[in-house]
Design an enzyme around this catalytic site. Structure first.
Site, PDB file in Angstrom:
ATOM      1  N   TYR A 119       0.896  -1.174   0.000  1.00  0.00           N
ATOM      2  CA  TYR A 119       0.000   0.000   0.000  1.00  0.00           C
ATOM      3  C   TYR A 119       0.916   1.200   0.000  1.00  0.00           C
ATOM      4  O   TYR A 119       0.893   1.994   0.910  1.00  0.00           O
ATOM      5  CB  TYR A 119      -0.843  -0.115   1.292  1.00  0.00           C
ATOM      6  CG  TYR A 119      -1.885   0.916   1.590  1.00  0.00           C
ATOM      7  CD1 TYR A 119      -2.961   1.144   0.742  1.00  0.00           C
ATOM      8  CD2 TYR A 119      -1.827   1.650   2.794  1.00  0.00           C
ATOM      9  CE1 TYR A 119      -3.943   2.062   1.068  1.00  0.00           C
ATOM     10  CE2 TYR A 119      -2.809   2.557   3.128  1.00  0.00           C
ATOM     11  CZ  TYR A 119      -3.860   2.759   2.259  1.00  0.00           C
ATOM     12  OH  TYR A 119      -4.845   3.667   2.592  1.00  0.00           O
ATOM     13  N   ARG A 133     -11.980   9.067   5.358  1.00  0.00           N
ATOM     14  CA  ARG A 133     -11.877   9.785   6.637  1.00  0.00           C
ATOM     15  C   ARG A 133     -11.783  11.280   6.352  1.00  0.00           C
ATOM     16  O   ARG A 133     -10.779  11.929   6.667  1.00  0.00           O
ATOM     17  CB  ARG A 133     -10.636   9.312   7.407  1.00  0.00           C
ATOM     18  CG  ARG A 133     -10.637   7.833   7.793  1.00  0.00           C
ATOM     19  CD  ARG A 133      -9.381   7.437   8.581  1.00  0.00           C
ATOM     20  NE  ARG A 133      -8.154   7.705   7.847  1.00  0.00           N
ATOM     21  CZ  ARG A 133      -7.622   6.890   6.934  1.00  0.00           C
ATOM     22  NH1 ARG A 133      -8.200   5.748   6.663  1.00  0.00           N
ATOM     23  NH2 ARG A 133      -6.521   7.221   6.307  1.00  0.00           N
ATOM     24  N   ARG A 229     -15.236  -3.144  -3.239  1.00  0.00           N
ATOM     25  CA  ARG A 229     -15.180  -2.102  -2.201  1.00  0.00           C
ATOM     26  C   ARG A 229     -16.282  -2.243  -1.162  1.00  0.00           C
ATOM     27  O   ARG A 229     -16.092  -1.894   0.001  1.00  0.00           O
ATOM     28  CB  ARG A 229     -15.290  -0.720  -2.845  1.00  0.00           C
ATOM     29  CG  ARG A 229     -14.196  -0.395  -3.839  1.00  0.00           C
ATOM     30  CD  ARG A 229     -12.837  -0.321  -3.195  1.00  0.00           C
ATOM     31  NE  ARG A 229     -11.799  -0.079  -4.192  1.00  0.00           N
ATOM     32  CZ  ARG A 229     -10.515  -0.320  -3.989  1.00  0.00           C
ATOM     33  NH1 ARG A 229     -10.093  -0.824  -2.843  1.00  0.00           N
ATOM     34  NH2 ARG A 229      -9.636  -0.067  -4.925  1.00  0.00           N
ATOM     35  N   TYR A 236     -13.520  -5.396   6.836  1.00  0.00           N
ATOM     36  CA  TYR A 236     -12.070  -5.224   7.030  1.00  0.00           C
ATOM     37  C   TYR A 236     -11.638  -4.872   8.449  1.00  0.00           C
ATOM     38  O   TYR A 236     -10.430  -4.926   8.750  1.00  0.00           O
ATOM     39  CB  TYR A 236     -11.521  -4.204   6.031  1.00  0.00           C
ATOM     40  CG  TYR A 236     -11.547  -2.776   6.484  1.00  0.00           C
ATOM     41  CD1 TYR A 236     -12.744  -2.071   6.528  1.00  0.00           C
ATOM     42  CD2 TYR A 236     -10.383  -2.132   6.873  1.00  0.00           C
ATOM     43  CE1 TYR A 236     -12.762  -0.761   6.942  1.00  0.00           C
ATOM     44  CE2 TYR A 236     -10.398  -0.816   7.297  1.00  0.00           C
ATOM     45  CZ  TYR A 236     -11.586  -0.142   7.329  1.00  0.00           C
ATOM     46  OH  TYR A 236     -11.618   1.155   7.744  1.00  0.00           O
ATOM     47  N   LYS A 245     -10.778  -9.134  -1.721  1.00  0.00           N
ATOM     48  CA  LYS A 245      -9.605  -9.224  -2.591  1.00  0.00           C
ATOM     49  C   LYS A 245      -9.312 -10.650  -3.042  1.00  0.00           C
ATOM     50  O   LYS A 245      -8.611 -10.839  -4.027  1.00  0.00           O
ATOM     51  CB  LYS A 245      -8.367  -8.742  -1.810  1.00  0.00           C
ATOM     52  CG  LYS A 245      -8.479  -7.359  -1.208  1.00  0.00           C
ATOM     53  CD  LYS A 245      -8.085  -6.297  -2.196  1.00  0.00           C
ATOM     54  CE  LYS A 245      -7.858  -4.962  -1.516  1.00  0.00           C
ATOM     55  NZ  LYS A 245      -7.279  -3.977  -2.430  1.00  0.00           N
ATOM     56  N   THR A 249      -6.727 -12.183  -8.490  1.00  0.00           N
ATOM     57  CA  THR A 249      -5.675 -11.199  -8.713  1.00  0.00           C
ATOM     58  C   THR A 249      -5.040 -11.566 -10.048  1.00  0.00           C
ATOM     59  O   THR A 249      -4.599 -12.700 -10.225  1.00  0.00           O
ATOM     60  CB  THR A 249      -4.606 -11.272  -7.597  1.00  0.00           C
ATOM     61  OG1 THR A 249      -5.238 -11.119  -6.328  1.00  0.00           O
ATOM     62  CG2 THR A 249      -3.551 -10.205  -7.784  1.00  0.00           C
ATOM     63  N   THR A 338      -1.708  -0.092  -5.038  1.00  0.00           N
ATOM     64  CA  THR A 338      -2.237   0.732  -6.121  1.00  0.00           C
ATOM     65  C   THR A 338      -1.279   1.865  -6.445  1.00  0.00           C
ATOM     66  O   THR A 338      -0.838   2.586  -5.551  1.00  0.00           O
ATOM     67  CB  THR A 338      -3.581   1.345  -5.696  1.00  0.00           C
ATOM     68  OG1 THR A 338      -4.410   0.305  -5.206  1.00  0.00           O
ATOM     69  CG2 THR A 338      -4.249   2.040  -6.859  1.00  0.00           C
ATOM     70  N   GLU A 352     -10.680   6.032  -6.675  1.00  0.00           N
ATOM     71  CA  GLU A 352     -10.090   7.369  -6.704  1.00  0.00           C
ATOM     72  C   GLU A 352     -10.527   8.160  -7.946  1.00  0.00           C
ATOM     73  O   GLU A 352     -10.807   9.348  -7.859  1.00  0.00           O
ATOM     74  CB  GLU A 352      -8.566   7.264  -6.698  1.00  0.00           C
ATOM     75  CG  GLU A 352      -7.997   6.682  -5.413  1.00  0.00           C
ATOM     76  CD  GLU A 352      -6.582   6.187  -5.630  1.00  0.00           C
ATOM     77  OE1 GLU A 352      -5.643   6.967  -5.460  1.00  0.00           O
ATOM     78  OE2 GLU A 352      -6.412   5.003  -6.003  1.00  0.00           O
TER      79      GLU A 352
END
Lengths: 403, 403
Positions: A119, A133, A229, A236, A245, A249, A338, A352
């Protein structure tokens, strides 16, 4: 004949030579291939025909033996391959061993041992923080600048480019709903990443130093960390993403050896916080890679994430993931996280790009927030090569199908 | 001769017959063994001597072929083994194929594919919540009663009982410290768990129903999920535990087939929240297992966690982990999560037993909060068997050594 007479500047010229595993129509036999232009060389057959000592590593159904062989051998094999595809004396022998890419099937080129996902893009972490947040004083969490945050993913569901991705089902809960509901994810997303492939194992209890990165890591690929998402938001806390996830992949079929990317090495962004010694790369060789990624949705480019902007490097990630004594195995795969750059058109996820669905993308076939069934997502990339060339990193593509 | 003339009620009698992999002194050759009393039967040699069709599954360096063979074959092999070790007619053939346990080396009995760890004891989750979020209104997080929380761990660092565990180093940060420090963990803990071993794979995109649990899961083992609490506290937001767990996970050398545990099946605790259909086990066969675990530190029993109190069952965990389409592979291992019962002496971690170090344990060699170098932790367990017998689950043991 195309493989030898490539157009100048072909991103898959002899300066690149990525490795994969292929089979021919009607055969289940897999073997190592090396890409040149839009052809693939049967590397094992070439090694055999030319009396190479590397037959055992190349006449193999996976890259695993080559990965395990170590850096000195990686260099020897690469030098041999370069000679085979450039020396006119070898042309009569080697030319018949090429197959058009369009006529072969590409497979997952190695057995994935453990899969870790990081991450490590500051822009991505800041975007995610601002989205989830919005009222936080600092959108970056306190640990983020001190260590490369990572977690383990599911190795058994890593699939090769071209594999359909079934939309996952699971639980989701709206913040004001009394209870969760079950159904297909309604917020299916992508994450544009780069995957690093470990070749040489390490011993349990013995950390791998930052400076030993290239003794252990063979090469890299493109990686799409599909993410649900809505499942993620509900599941999570407190142990991290799981079903959001683990359904799939995707990785590119071609593994580009780090040796082909010497000209792409760059200094990572300035470190704003002092680093503990095991992560401190101030005196190390440049740990970043200038990889130019493009994300296409149904053929339309929607983003161009620049890998050079990643805060944490692959060498730091490796040092971190082993600093507790965790061992490496041949075939360990770790994703960068990402890749998002500072600009809006450089963001590596729909989360995003659409700011969590608030700002839909305008595509030729309509507006898009998250993925719809039938959507095809393709990541491709290139890196600067020697003498102004480009090193093509291939692509990782997948179509979403209804669950 | 001991294997045939076992004392009545031996927990490793012919009603048990767990599987492992062993080698003999001076040999690197591994093969499948079956435990009877304090002896191990060379199962492949027995199969060969008796002309069994299962030689291929038993004369193997790992349990993987047997695991993959499926439930019908598991039953056939178990029936055959039971006959071999109980029918006096076979005694002359079979008896020479036993080795004293003390004279063999036991190995990790299967190749761990993916490793998942759950968090399925309500008492453990409530204790952890009360310790870390003492001011929360409800110490259980909102999702806890709706799904079995889980995450992926590191398959490559799963080790067999008897393997030393090197104290991990990593970053930790006191709440009021300005920056993290690096060093050996000062809050090294255990988690007493049960591990479930998947035999039969599933296809990506196809969930495994709750009722298909025993078509896929072969058996269970004891599992110690070593945990560095100080590393965990600093790293785990927002993607979960990583280095705090990845340095080592110990499993017992013996895999007890589910078939040996029919008498141990119990109804799990009453469900206080309605469950979504894929997790609803109200109409299913009892999904709990009455396993009586003991945790010993340097030979002193410090806890007796009762597995029957687990809120989420192994069948629910399997249904959950595949409901998004994630596939199973032979050798997938999933841990139950720390087993803690309602009583103070039933807690499965030092975190809980010492209430995060506030109430040290009084041991013969002094007070103990978290683990010290040299400490030996041993989990052992048994389950009710037929006719008042006990089914021994062996033990998982490991000594902490300085990093």
């Amino acid at each position: 004949m195309p493989p030898f007479d490539l157009p100048e500047g072909d991103p898959f010229g002899p300066h690149n030579l990525p490795y994969g595993v292929f089979s021919l129509p009607g055969s289940t036999e897999r073997t190592v291939g090396v890409r040149l232009g839009d052809h693939v060389l049967d590397a094992g057959a070439a090694a055999r025909a030319l009396g190479s000592p590397h037959v055992g590593l190349l006449a193999s159904p996976t890259l695993d033996p080559l990965l395990a062989a170590g850096r000195t051998t990686w260099s020897q094999v690469r030098r041999a391959l370069t000679e085979w595809v450039t020396d006119p004396a070898h042309r009569p022998t080697v030319e018949p061993l090429f197959h058009p890419l369009s006529g072969v099937t590409l497979h997952l080129p190695f057995q994935v041992a453990d899969y870790v996902d990081f991450y490590s893009s500051e822009h991505h972490a800041r975007n995610a923080g601002a989205i989830f947040r919005p009222d936080a004083g600092d959108v970056l969490l306190p640990n983020w600048k001190h260590l490369p945050i990572g977690y383990h993913g599911r190795a058994g569901t890593v699939v090769v480019s071209g594999t359909d991705v079934v939309r996952p089902s699971g639980q989701r809960k709206a913040p004001d709903a009394p209870a969760p509901v079950f159904g297909p994810s309604v917020r299916l997303d992508i994450e544009a990443e780069v995957g690093f492939v470990v070749g040489v194992p390490s011993r349990q209890g013995s950390p791998v130093a930052l400076t030993d990165f290239r003794e252990h890591v063979f090469g890299l690929c493109l990686l799409n960390d599909w993410s649900a998402r809505d499942l993620q938001a509900w599941e999570y806390v407190p142990l991290g993403p799981f079903l959001a996830k683990s359904f799939a992949t995707s990785v590119s079929a071609w593994i580009t050896p780090l040796e082909a990317l010497e000209n792409a090495r760059v200094t990572p962004p300035e470190r704003t916080h002092p680093l503990l010694p095991y992560l401190d790369d101030a005196a190390a060789e440049p740990g970043g890679y200038d990889l130019r990624i493009s994300v296409a949705l149904n053929g339309q480019v929607i983003s161009d994430p620049p890998f050079s902007t990643m805060y944490w490097t692959a060498a730091q990630q490796l040092a971190h993931l082993t600093v507790n004594g965790a061992s490496l195995r041949t075939g360990d795969l770790y994703g960068s996280g990402t890749v998002s750059g500072p600009q809006p058109h450089e963001r590596g996820s729909l989360l995003e790009l659409t700011w969590n669905g608030r700002d839909p993308l305008e595509l030729p076939d309509g507006k898009r927030t998250f993925l719809e069934d039938g959507d095809v997502v393709t990541l491709s990339a290139w890196a600067p090569g020697p003498d102004g060339t480009r090193v093509g990193l291939g692509e990782v593509s997948g179509q979403v199908i209804a669950g």
